[in-house]
Enzyme design. Sequence first.
Site, PDB file in Angstrom:
ATOM      1  N   TYR A 109       0.833  -1.197   0.000  1.00  0.00           N
ATOM      2  CA  TYR A 109       0.000   0.000   0.000  1.00  0.00           C
ATOM      3  C   TYR A 109       0.876   1.259   0.000  1.00  0.00           C
ATOM      4  O   TYR A 109       1.905   1.314   0.677  1.00  0.00           O
ATOM      5  CB  TYR A 109      -0.917  -0.027   1.216  1.00  0.00           C
ATOM      6  CG  TYR A 109      -1.635   1.259   1.498  1.00  0.00           C
ATOM      7  CD1 TYR A 109      -2.474   1.843   0.549  1.00  0.00           C
ATOM      8  CD2 TYR A 109      -1.478   1.914   2.716  1.00  0.00           C
ATOM      9  CE1 TYR A 109      -3.128   3.033   0.807  1.00  0.00           C
ATOM     10  CE2 TYR A 109      -2.135   3.099   2.990  1.00  0.00           C
ATOM     11  CZ  TYR A 109      -2.961   3.659   2.024  1.00  0.00           C
ATOM     12  OH  TYR A 109      -3.603   4.834   2.283  1.00  0.00           O
ATOM     13  N   ASP A 181      -0.582  -7.375   6.446  1.00  0.00           N
ATOM     14  CA  ASP A 181      -1.766  -6.544   6.240  1.00  0.00           C
ATOM     15  C   ASP A 181      -2.835  -7.414   5.571  1.00  0.00           C
ATOM     16  O   ASP A 181      -2.686  -7.831   4.428  1.00  0.00           O
ATOM     17  CB  ASP A 181      -1.420  -5.343   5.354  1.00  0.00           C
ATOM     18  CG  ASP A 181      -2.573  -4.341   5.248  1.00  0.00           C
ATOM     19  OD1 ASP A 181      -3.741  -4.746   5.392  1.00  0.00           O
ATOM     20  OD2 ASP A 181      -2.303  -3.156   4.992  1.00  0.00           O
ATOM     21  N   LYS A 206     -12.240  -0.200   5.990  1.00  0.00           N
ATOM     22  CA  LYS A 206     -12.642  -0.909   4.782  1.00  0.00           C
ATOM     23  C   LYS A 206     -13.723  -1.952   5.085  1.00  0.00           C
ATOM     24  O   LYS A 206     -14.789  -1.609   5.557  1.00  0.00           O
ATOM     25  CB  LYS A 206     -11.407  -1.545   4.137  1.00  0.00           C
ATOM     26  CG  LYS A 206     -10.178  -0.645   4.046  1.00  0.00           C
ATOM     27  CD  LYS A 206     -10.417   0.643   3.288  1.00  0.00           C
ATOM     28  CE  LYS A 206      -9.139   1.380   2.907  1.00  0.00           C
ATOM     29  NZ  LYS A 206      -8.372   1.965   4.023  1.00  0.00           N
TER      30      LYS A 206
END
Length: 389
Positions: A109, A181, A206
């Site tokens: 990310y 993650d 999310k």
Amino acid sequence: MELRPETRAVHLPQPEITGSRPITVPIYQTSGFVFDDPAVFADAMGRPDGSFVYGRLANPTVRSLESAVSGLEGGVAALATGSGMGAINCVLLGLLGPGDHLVSQKAIYGGTAAMINELVHRFGVTVTYVPEDDPAALRAAVRPETKLVYLETLANPALQVADLPGMCAVARELGVVSVVDNTFATPLLCRPIEHGADIVVHSTTKYLSGHTDVVGGLAVFADDALYRKVWHFSVELGATPDPFAAWLTLRGLQTLHLRMERHCSNARYLVSRLAAHPAVSAVHWPGLPSHPSYELAGKLLPDFGGVFSFELAGGRAAGEKFMSAVRLALLAPSLGGVETLVMHPATTSHRSLSPEELTRHGIGEGTVRVAVGIEHPEDLWADLEQALS
């Protein structure tokens, strides 16, 4: 005591519930808690499992969220934070110091990549990037000063799948903490601790909350001593979540399994249509046989998630046209909500990366990321098709 009205208005009566309990977790919207015993008060200040004392240390609503996600992930404890990056930073800053070495998979990310760059430039941490599915490369990269291995179950935005069993086994053998993650997969598609991970991080913004109305994060720990170490640091860092945000996340968590089924099935339908479209040069979703992680994903995951990306043959100009042409899908950041969102990673989520770093992450000028919602799949395809035209 006989109190005057001004005092009574401050010191409100608090009901004590006996013989029943609330169906849902209450929102404990308070900054602190009152004690009758000074010794209990003092004890509560120094450990995460003592009495509730101050909102920066712990809160009952937040604790319920931590316990729920820790249970889903198979951890011993969890630490909630005010954002996904808050969770990542609590782990990175809590476990890394000057001169330490970090091994990370190449595609991560953009916010995490930017933070790792900060650690390198500001604190003298060194980093080595390796493929996410190459335990031999990880073994070769580990040094005596290596403290962490950082992985993503499903990488953002090209959806590379990490070889969690292989990579975590090497990390554990060499005495290095492994961090995964798991935001894109959620505990319903993958539980990294079962594959040997030491810490699992989530952006609860999310899928876990799922309704685009919360910002939050969470780190789950397989080891209590590691949890306590990071907790003590997090208390000083102040990455504290809000009780109301934690409550909203708990509410969303109850429908996670239903939403994930629809996210995955919608993604499967859309990628099959996009793969055959002449304006699309490539589609990145690990459920497609053309994806480099297809075989590994089939072994590791029961389904392949609700996020995919695709390459437009016309490059950046085509990407900008497409973004302006969608009508049902929304041009917006984040993912995991009930609505479908689209974005251009090179200019948004990964904007801080150099052209070389973008290439390393599998991001091109024409890459479009789609976070599929739970709408009817044919309505979504009609929108994407008209935008491609």
